[in-house]
Design a protein around this motif. Structure first.
Motif, PDB file in Angstrom:
ATOM      1  N   SER A  34       1.048  -1.176   0.059  1.00 15.89           N
ATOM      2  CA  SER A  34       0.174  -0.279   0.352  1.00 15.89           C
ATOM      3  C   SER A  34       0.923   1.394  -0.069  1.00 15.89           C
ATOM      4  O   SER A  34       0.024   2.377  -0.431  1.00 15.89           O
ATOM      5  CB  SER A  34      -0.598  -0.164   1.168  1.00 15.89           C
ATOM      6  OG  SER A  34       0.048  -0.097   2.170  1.00 15.89           O
ATOM      7  N   LYS A  67       0.762  -1.995 -13.745  1.00 18.02           N
ATOM      8  CA  LYS A  67       1.294  -1.514 -12.498  1.00 18.02           C
ATOM      9  C   LYS A  67       1.304  -2.654 -11.431  1.00 18.02           C
ATOM     10  O   LYS A  67       2.086  -1.960 -10.718  1.00 18.02           O
ATOM     11  CB  LYS A  67      -0.769  -0.734 -12.196  1.00 18.02           C
ATOM     12  CG  LYS A  67      -0.997   0.408 -13.310  1.00 18.02           C
ATOM     13  CD  LYS A  67       0.014   1.205 -13.381  1.00 18.02           C
ATOM     14  CE  LYS A  67      -0.039   2.763 -14.134  1.00 18.02           C
ATOM     15  NZ  LYS A  67      -1.421   3.329 -14.017  1.00 18.02           N
ATOM     16  N   MET A  96       2.204   1.783  -3.676  1.00 16.03           N
ATOM     17  CA  MET A  96       0.823   1.839  -4.558  1.00 16.03           C
ATOM     18  C   MET A  96       0.657   3.187  -4.000  1.00 16.03           C
ATOM     19  O   MET A  96       0.087   4.609  -5.231  1.00 16.03           O
ATOM     20  CB  MET A  96      -0.451   1.728  -4.515  1.00 16.03           C
ATOM     21  CG  MET A  96      -0.056  -0.096  -4.755  1.00 16.03           C
ATOM     22  SD  MET A  96       0.268  -0.226  -6.115  1.00 16.03           S
ATOM     23  CE  MET A  96      -1.534   0.089  -6.639  1.00 16.03           C
ATOM     24  N   LYS A  97       0.993   4.152  -2.994  1.00 17.12           N
ATOM     25  CA  LYS A  97       0.631   5.401  -2.579  1.00 17.12           C
ATOM     26  C   LYS A  97       1.432   6.466  -3.207  1.00 17.12           C
ATOM     27  O   LYS A  97       1.333   7.483  -4.143  1.00 17.12           O
ATOM     28  CB  LYS A  97       1.026   5.632  -1.318  1.00 17.12           C
ATOM     29  CG  LYS A  97       0.566   7.248  -0.868  1.00 17.12           C
ATOM     30  CD  LYS A  97       0.701   6.594   0.909  1.00 17.12           C
ATOM     31  CE  LYS A  97       0.109   9.039   0.607  1.00 17.12           C
ATOM     32  NZ  LYS A  97       1.083   9.309   2.700  1.00 17.12           N
ATOM     33  N   GLN A 116       5.080  -1.731  -9.027  1.00 18.49           N
ATOM     34  CA  GLN A 116       5.273  -2.082  -7.828  1.00 18.49           C
ATOM     35  C   GLN A 116       5.693  -2.935  -7.016  1.00 18.49           C
ATOM     36  O   GLN A 116       7.136  -2.668  -6.498  1.00 18.49           O
ATOM     37  CB  GLN A 116       3.734  -2.029  -6.802  1.00 18.49           C
ATOM     38  CG  GLN A 116       2.852  -3.386  -6.455  1.00 18.49           C
ATOM     39  CD  GLN A 116       3.249  -3.924  -5.846  1.00 18.49           C
ATOM     40  OE1 GLN A 116       3.679  -3.988  -4.671  1.00 18.49           O
ATOM     41  NE2 GLN A 116       2.355  -4.800  -6.122  1.00 18.49           N
ATOM     42  N   LYS A 174       0.814   6.168  -7.100  1.00 21.28           N
ATOM     43  CA  LYS A 174      -0.982   7.146  -7.617  1.00 21.28           C
ATOM     44  C   LYS A 174       0.333   8.983  -7.329  1.00 21.28           C
ATOM     45  O   LYS A 174      -0.019   9.083  -8.326  1.00 21.28           O
ATOM     46  CB  LYS A 174      -1.441   7.249  -6.345  1.00 21.28           C
ATOM     47  CG  LYS A 174      -2.781   7.932  -7.252  1.00 21.28           C
ATOM     48  CD  LYS A 174      -4.241   7.344  -6.096  1.00 21.28           C
ATOM     49  CE  LYS A 174      -5.077   7.929  -6.107  1.00 21.28           C
ATOM     50  NZ  LYS A 174      -6.816   7.945  -5.335  1.00 21.28           N
ATOM     51  N   GLU A 175       0.624   9.099  -6.603  1.00 23.56           N
ATOM     52  CA  GLU A 175       1.249  10.352  -6.167  1.00 23.56           C
ATOM     53  C   GLU A 175       2.447  10.557  -7.643  1.00 23.56           C
ATOM     54  O   GLU A 175       2.120  12.022  -8.518  1.00 23.56           O
ATOM     55  CB  GLU A 175       2.295  10.501  -5.419  1.00 23.56           C
ATOM     56  CG  GLU A 175       1.443  10.740  -4.055  1.00 23.56           C
ATOM     57  CD  GLU A 175       2.386  10.591  -2.811  1.00 23.56           C
ATOM     58  OE1 GLU A 175       3.977  10.584  -3.088  1.00 23.56           O
ATOM     59  OE2 GLU A 175       2.240  10.577  -1.339  1.00 23.56           O
ATOM     60  N   HIS A 176       2.674  10.208  -8.148  1.00 21.60           N
ATOM     61  CA  HIS A 176       3.593   9.615  -9.661  1.00 21.60           C
ATOM     62  C   HIS A 176       2.844  10.073 -10.547  1.00 21.60           C
ATOM     63  O   HIS A 176       2.895  10.990 -11.592  1.00 21.60           O
ATOM     64  CB  HIS A 176       4.987   8.899  -9.603  1.00 21.60           C
ATOM     65  CG  HIS A 176       6.172   9.225  -9.038  1.00 21.60           C
ATOM     66  ND1 HIS A 176       5.718   9.009  -7.396  1.00 21.60           N
ATOM     67  CD2 HIS A 176       7.508   9.573  -9.336  1.00 21.60           C
ATOM     68  CE1 HIS A 176       7.933   9.339  -7.148  1.00 21.60           C
ATOM     69  NE2 HIS A 176       7.708   9.729  -7.844  1.00 21.60           N
ATOM     70  N   GLU A 177       1.740   9.619 -10.077  1.00 23.41           N
ATOM     71  CA  GLU A 177       1.053   9.388 -11.439  1.00 23.41           C
ATOM     72  C   GLU A 177       0.199  10.959 -11.870  1.00 23.41           C
ATOM     73  O   GLU A 177       0.148  11.382 -12.939  1.00 23.41           O
ATOM     74  CB  GLU A 177       0.078   8.417 -11.568  1.00 23.41           C
ATOM     75  CG  GLU A 177       0.378   6.806 -12.086  1.00 23.41           C
ATOM     76  CD  GLU A 177      -1.075   5.969 -11.933  1.00 23.41           C
ATOM     77  OE1 GLU A 177      -0.950   4.967 -12.774  1.00 23.41           O
ATOM     78  OE2 GLU A 177      -1.817   5.897 -10.836  1.00 23.41           O
ATOM     79  N   GLU A 178      -0.457  11.562 -11.151  1.00 18.51           N
ATOM     80  CA  GLU A 178      -0.354  12.800 -11.001  1.00 18.51           C
ATOM     81  C   GLU A 178      -0.151  13.342 -11.424  1.00 18.51           C
ATOM     82  O   GLU A 178       0.103  14.962 -11.848  1.00 18.51           O
ATOM     83  CB  GLU A 178      -1.221  13.038  -9.153  1.00 18.51           C
ATOM     84  CG  GLU A 178      -1.988  12.054  -9.127  1.00 18.51           C
ATOM     85  CD  GLU A 178      -2.854  12.921  -7.449  1.00 18.51           C
ATOM     86  OE1 GLU A 178      -1.974  13.004  -6.836  1.00 18.51           O
ATOM     87  OE2 GLU A 178      -3.754  11.230  -7.401  1.00 18.51           O
TER      88      GLU A 178
END
Length: 494
Positions: free
Chosen positions: A251, A287, A254-255, A291, A258-262
């Motif tokens: 987790s 994905k 994955m967090k 990870q 997600k921050e990098h994707e944004e």
């Protein structure tokens, strides 16, 4: 055939048959005893558990003793898994190099099933694995060497952290473990997630460090689920803890993904995670694989580096006469006006010899991650069946008396020739990062980082044993790697 007669005696024909049968059986037994077995020899096990109860606290030490009794390759029973242990330079290179394509898969252990076959370290040996490894290694290399994100800058910041931490103890004894652990964790964290100011104040980094600590402590007590997966139904609390630790780590990754994707921009690849996202967008990995690749990097470039550095500092304090030579070399090549750089490595052969000898003596990864035979094959004259687990006893090479003479002695000079240069041939006699298709992903990172951490620290401090310590123990705590038992040093500013 009726072998009886009316008077109850065996007929002549029957007697001949019985004698012939007994003689034939005896001959077969004699021939078998004289003919070498094609199955590797090995110790007897016990029902269900196999030879597990006899491994001891350090299986590598037990296996090395068995090596002298049974030979380069011997059989063990790992619960329900048929297995062999491979020892010595000749046999290990035959398995991992000459027959690398056969022995480069991984057993489907219960705990590795959580990665769903997407891990570089634990997946089966397939064409997809080869592609995945190339992409992963390329991404790590890109940012461990990049001008935009140079490893020297990151490590030097951590050297400052270590130096400042040592200074706080005012020449009083202390345990350096936490400082080295945090420094090594910070380096790989920033390579993967980007350079950050005051990374140690970052909540996510603190959680990352604490979770790795918990996992390291957990596995140090043993993880029996691979050999005996049915134990998860009995040791439910331990199994739940294991799953919770894996889930928390996932987790956290994955967090960050997600921050990098944004904030991801195709034209501005900031760190390893960005590069993996770019590969994902190009269809090279999904994905889930992204990870688990990050998990591979943390596994390859964190605890092993921290532990190698910690052992080397202990050995420097334990051997002041050797430390003096390292300090003299640092003073001569680097001086005190600048920090050591990777360009200095080639000029600091004695320091390099010290690091090689520290790796050899302490053998922090004595057993490679288990391999699996993908097909029936032969190894050292023995027939190995498809599906056999192969334990590679790297410790047997680093402790081979025929090569080292006095392997239990810390003697860096053994790595130097008459002209003071590194004996390259000796570097092939021990394998701290294994060899072949499954060689450690983080090897180049580890070698660079350990050199910079050691030289950067010793540039500022002379290390000593506390006055009440006669000698340090080289006994280890066995977990993810062989860690030194808690110890203290005294850091004297230079």
């Amino acid at each position: 055939m009726d072998i009886s007669t009316n008077n109850g005696f065996i007929s002549t024909e029957a007697q001949v048959f019985v004698v012939t049968f007994l003689v034939s059986a005896a001959l077969i037994k004699v021939v078998k005893s004289l003919t070498p077995s094609h199955t590797p020899p090995g110790p007897w096990g016990v029902p269900v558990l196999g030879t597990l109860p006899f491994f001891g606290k350090e299986p590598n030490v037990t296996f090395t003793k068995m090596w002298h009794k049974y030979g380069n390759v011997f059989s063990i029973k790992l619960g329900s898994w048929p297995a062999i242990v491979v020892n010595g330079r000749e046999a290990i290179r035959e398995a991992l190099v000459e027959k690398g394509d056969i022995f480069s898969s991984r057993p489907k252990f219960f705990t590795t099933s959580f990665s769903n076959g997407t891990s570089v370290s634990f997946s089966e040996f397939t064409d997809n694995y080869k592609s995945h490894r190339r992409n992963a290694l390329g991404a790590l290399s890109m940012f461990a060497n990049a001008k935009k994100n140079p490893i020297e800058r990151i490590v030097n910041d951590e050297v400052d952290f270590v130096d400042n931490s040592f200074k706080k103890h005012n020449e009083q004894p202390f345990n350096p473990h936490d400082y080295i652990f945090i420094a090594a964790g910070s380096v790989i964290y920033q390579i993967c997630y980007g350079v950050q100011e005051d990374v140690r104040e970052n909540k996510d980094f603190v959680e990352f460090i604490l979770n790795v600590k918990k996992f390291t402590n957990f596995v140090s007590t043993g993880n029996p689920f691979d050999a005996l997966p049915w134990l998860r139904h009995i040791m439910r609390d331990k199994y739940r803890q294991f799953k919770d630790l894996l889930s928390l780590s996932k987790s956290q990754r994955m967090k960050k993904i997600k921050e990098h994707e944004e904030t991801f921009q195709e034209t501005d690849i900031r760190d390893v995670t960005d590069r993996l996202l770019q590969l994902s967008n190009q269809g090279h990995l999904d994905k889930e694989t992204l990870q688990t690749t990050l998990a591979d990097f943390f596994g390859a470039g964190f605890v092993t580096i921290a532990t190698t550095t910690e052992w080397t500092l202990l050995l420097m304090a334990a051997h002041p006469e050797i430390q003096d030579k390292v300090l003299a070399e640092i003073d001569e090549v680097v001086g005190s006006e600048r920090k050591p750089t990777l360009a200095d490595r080639g000029k600091m052969t004695y320091t390099e010899a010290v690091i090689h000898e520290s790796m050899r003596l302490t053998s922090i990864s004595p057993l490679a991650i288990p391999h699996l035979a993908m097909e029936d094959t032969w190894l050292q004259g023995y027939h190995i069946k498809k599906g056999t687990v192969a334990f590679i006893n790297l410790y047997s090479m680093s402790q081979d008396k025929n090569v080292w003479g006095d392997p239990e002695v810390f003697r860096p000079e053994r790595f130097l020739d008459e002209s003071g240069q590194i004996r390259r041939s000796l570097l092939e006699e021990f394998l701290p990062f294994s060899i072949g298709r499954r060689r450690c992903l983080g090897e180049f990172l580890a070698r660079m980082e350990v050199f910079l951490l050691i030289t950067g620290t010793l540039q500022k401090y002379r290390l000593q044993k506390p006055a009440d310590v006669d000698r340090y123990s080289l006994q280890a705590s066995f977990g993810l790697v062989r860690m030194p038992k808690p110890f203290q040093i005294v850091a004297i500013p230079r």
